[in-house]
Design an enzyme around this catalytic site. Structure first.
Site, mmCIF file in Angstrom:
data_model
loop_
_atom_site.group_PDB
_atom_site.id
_atom_site.type_symbol
_atom_site.label_atom_id
_atom_site.label_comp_id
_atom_site.label_asym_id
_atom_site.label_seq_id
_atom_site.Cartn_x
_atom_site.Cartn_y
_atom_site.Cartn_z
ATOM 1 N N CYS A 40 0.828 -1.206 0.000
ATOM 2 C CA CYS A 40 0.000 0.000 0.000
ATOM 3 C C CYS A 40 0.864 1.258 0.000
ATOM 4 O O CYS A 40 0.355 2.364 -0.112
ATOM 5 C CB CYS A 40 -0.919 0.034 1.215
ATOM 6 S SG CYS A 40 -1.973 -1.406 1.352
ATOM 7 N N ASP A 42 2.617 2.332 2.580
ATOM 8 C CA ASP A 42 2.711 2.919 3.916
ATOM 9 C C ASP A 42 2.868 1.814 4.954
ATOM 10 O O ASP A 42 2.017 0.933 5.021
ATOM 11 C CB ASP A 42 1.397 3.620 4.320
ATOM 12 C CG ASP A 42 1.110 4.864 3.522
ATOM 13 O OD1 ASP A 42 1.971 5.740 3.525
ATOM 14 O OD2 ASP A 42 0.018 4.943 2.926
ATOM 15 N N CYS A 89 5.206 8.124 2.356
ATOM 16 C CA CYS A 89 5.409 9.439 1.770
ATOM 17 C C CYS A 89 5.691 10.453 2.879
ATOM 18 O O CYS A 89 5.650 10.141 4.067
ATOM 19 C CB CYS A 89 4.188 9.856 0.964
ATOM 20 S SG CYS A 89 2.730 10.089 1.980
ATOM 21 N N CYS A 139 -3.023 9.058 5.707
ATOM 22 C CA CYS A 139 -1.777 9.027 6.498
ATOM 23 C C CYS A 139 -2.076 9.292 7.975
ATOM 24 O O CYS A 139 -1.479 8.677 8.859
ATOM 25 C CB CYS A 139 -0.790 10.081 5.993
ATOM 26 S SG CYS A 139 -0.258 9.830 4.293
#
Lengths: 128, 407
Positions: free
Chosen positions: A37, A39, A64, A107
């Site tokens: 994914c 993350d 990210c 996030c």
């Protein structure tokens, strides 16, 4: 896409990067997300067992800039909080603090999940 | 404070306009404002003459007749015109088109539209190196197949397809060969007649010309190909593409083609040395570095590299004030999906999200490559310090065996 200054600051100077001893009974570890994914967050807390206060928090994140900033900010907020107060941290507070755009809200969700997962791990280790 | 260094290694996205091209274009904005379709005064004649000259320059680059060049607004329009135009024109012969999963969206989305219009499209897989398997391609040909559409070189990996072999296959079966050659024209030799391509789409802004102008090569002889126009109007461009010609753009496109014809061989030789320097330095300096796609049949100025256990967008953030590149990371795409091109090569999502495309260009210097090597190496090290999966990998944990909490 331009990042907010706060995201850039946390990304360039991440707070509390590192690893706590996951075998210790006073440490709770949360590992959330998946490499495919894009993350993965690992967030750890060290709790003072008598007071129930979080003494230390560390993270490592694959992801990210917004994911790294979200977890860095989370560790800052966790230090000195009680477990109950930590559980009350809402992802939208992270969104607001870092001025995350809508595509990066996941996030902050991941950071909230990581906090909850670390606390769950600590509690189950200590029969709470 | 001095301005941060800015190194542009995203030439597959677009190239800077060569100053020689700009100089050639400038008089056509004010001093020579004519419409190339105005047949009754010198302004129009001048414009028409300039367009004809540019058409010759572009035809020379492809070794074709200038009558075979149709000007458009860019490669996306050329792809649309070639695919939909041929589908309409040859509807009586069949309705089946074969293409690859690694094509540009301008081709894939045109094909999707064609399916809605009653067409049938086969989207073939590629091999792990990004090239098509000719046996699988031939096996996909059916009695109702009218066209194969395969790009000359891929935008993300730079992988070059076996064009001559595909052309031979098309000739053998009597079907059209259309190619999106956007990334190849002006960088390597692209002679459609030599390889048997009948429709060739390309654009100016990937070969140091201006944006907003492209072309479609349409074979006029052996076979004589026609496409149904997709824009209705004044019947410009032999009736295949109406619309007032973008005279300054076309003049610049012509000049860019002229320069490319003279200089691309030297550019390619120089850039492949720099590209290899970059690639080899990463392999030496950094662990777990993988080059994606075939490295033998590849554009000279491109490399697509996965830095394992590092997320591409995050990595770019460490150096994007200084170096411009692009990534196959999900976070960088509008769809939030990792690169479909890299996925089609059979790379896992984790490799696709770790990928960076470096595309060098005519104005790239060795000094810039040296600085890039340093900046990216530092960036990868920074990101791996932060990466829990790098730590797990270093501890010898089998990451494939971990039960990830997918979100």
């Amino acid at each position: 896409m331009a990042y907010s200054e706060k995201v850039i600051d946390h990304f360039k100077n991440p707070r509390n990067v590192g690893t706590l001893d996951k075998e210790s009974s006073s440490v709770g570890t949360g590992l959330v997300g998946a490499p495919e994914c894009g993350d993965v967050m690992r967030l750890q807390i060290e709790v003072d067992k008598e007071s129930g206060m979080i003494k230390d928090a560390k993270f490592k994140t694959f992801g990210c800039g917004s994911a790294i900033a979200s977890s860095s900010l989370a560790t800052e907020w966790l230090k000195g909080k009680s477990i109950d107060d930590a559980l009350a941290i809402d992802n939208m507070e992270i969104v607001e603090e870092l001025a995350l755009p809508p595509v990066k809200i996941h996030c902050s969700v991941l950071a909230e999940d990581a906090i909850k997962s670390a606390i769950t791990d600590y509690k189950s280790k200590n029969g709470l | 404070m001095s301005k941060p260094i800015q190194i542009y290694l995203d030439n597959n996205a677009t190239t800077p306009c060569d100053p020689r091209v700009v100089d050639t274009m400038l008089p056509f904005f004010y001093e020579m404002p004519g419409n190339a379709a105005s047949r009754s005064h010198p302004f129009g004649w001048q414009a028409e003459e300039a367009v004809d000259y540019a058409r010759e320059q572009i035809a020379d680059l492809l070794a074709v007749s200038s009558k075979e060049i149709i000007f458009t607004s860019g490669a996306t329009e050329s792809d649309n015109l070639a695919l939909k135009g041929a589908f309409e024109m040859y509807a009586r012969k069949g309705n089946h088109i074969i293409t690859l999963k690694t094509e540009h969206k301008a081709v894939l989305d045109s094909c999707k539209k064609i399916e809605k219009m009653g067409g049938e499209v086969t989207y073939l897989d590629v091999e792990r190196d990004g090239r098509v398997d000719l046996n699988k391609l031939e096996a996909a040909i059916k009695p109702n197949t009218i066209m194969i559409s395969i790009m000359w070189a891929n935008n993300e990996t730079g992988v070059i397809q076996p064009m001559k072999e595909i052309g031979d296959l098309c000739a053998k079966h009597g079907i059209l060969f259309m190619s999106d050659a956007t990334q190849a024209v002006g960088k390597i030799k692209t002679h459609p007649k030599e390889v048997g391509v009948h429709l060739l789409a390309f654009t100016s802004h990937k070969m140091y010309g201006p944006k907003g102008v492209g072309a479609l090569y349409v074979s006029r002889k052996n076979p004589r190909v026609k496409v149904t126009s997709q824009l209705d109007g004044g019947g410009h461009e032999r009736g295949m593409r109406s619309g007032t010609l973008n005279v300054p753009g076309i003049v610049g496109f012509g000049k860019a083609a002229y320069i490319a014809n003279k200089e691309m061989e030297a550019d390619a030789a120089r850039l492949s040395v720099l590209r290899d320097k970059l690639e080899n330095a990463f392999k030496q300096n950094i662990e777990e570095v993988y080059v994606n796609g075939n490295t033998e049949h590849r554009m000279p100025h491109v490399t697509n590299i996965s830095f394992k256990h590092v997320e591409g967008e995050g990595l770019m953030m460490t150096f994007n004030q200084n170096v411009a590149v692009s990534s196959g990371s999900a976070c960088t795409s509008a769809s939030l999906e990792p690169s479909y091109v890299l996925m089609a090569l059979g790379l896992g999502d984790d490799m696709a999200v770790s990928s960076i495309r470096f595309s060098l260009g005519r104005f790239t210097t060795e000094e810039e490559i040296d600085q890039t090597i340093k900046l990216i190496t530092d960036g990868v090290n920074h990101m791996r310090e932060l990466s829990p999966i790098w730590e797990m990998f270093k501890e010898g944990i089998d990451l494939d065996a971990v039960e990830w909490a997918e979100h």
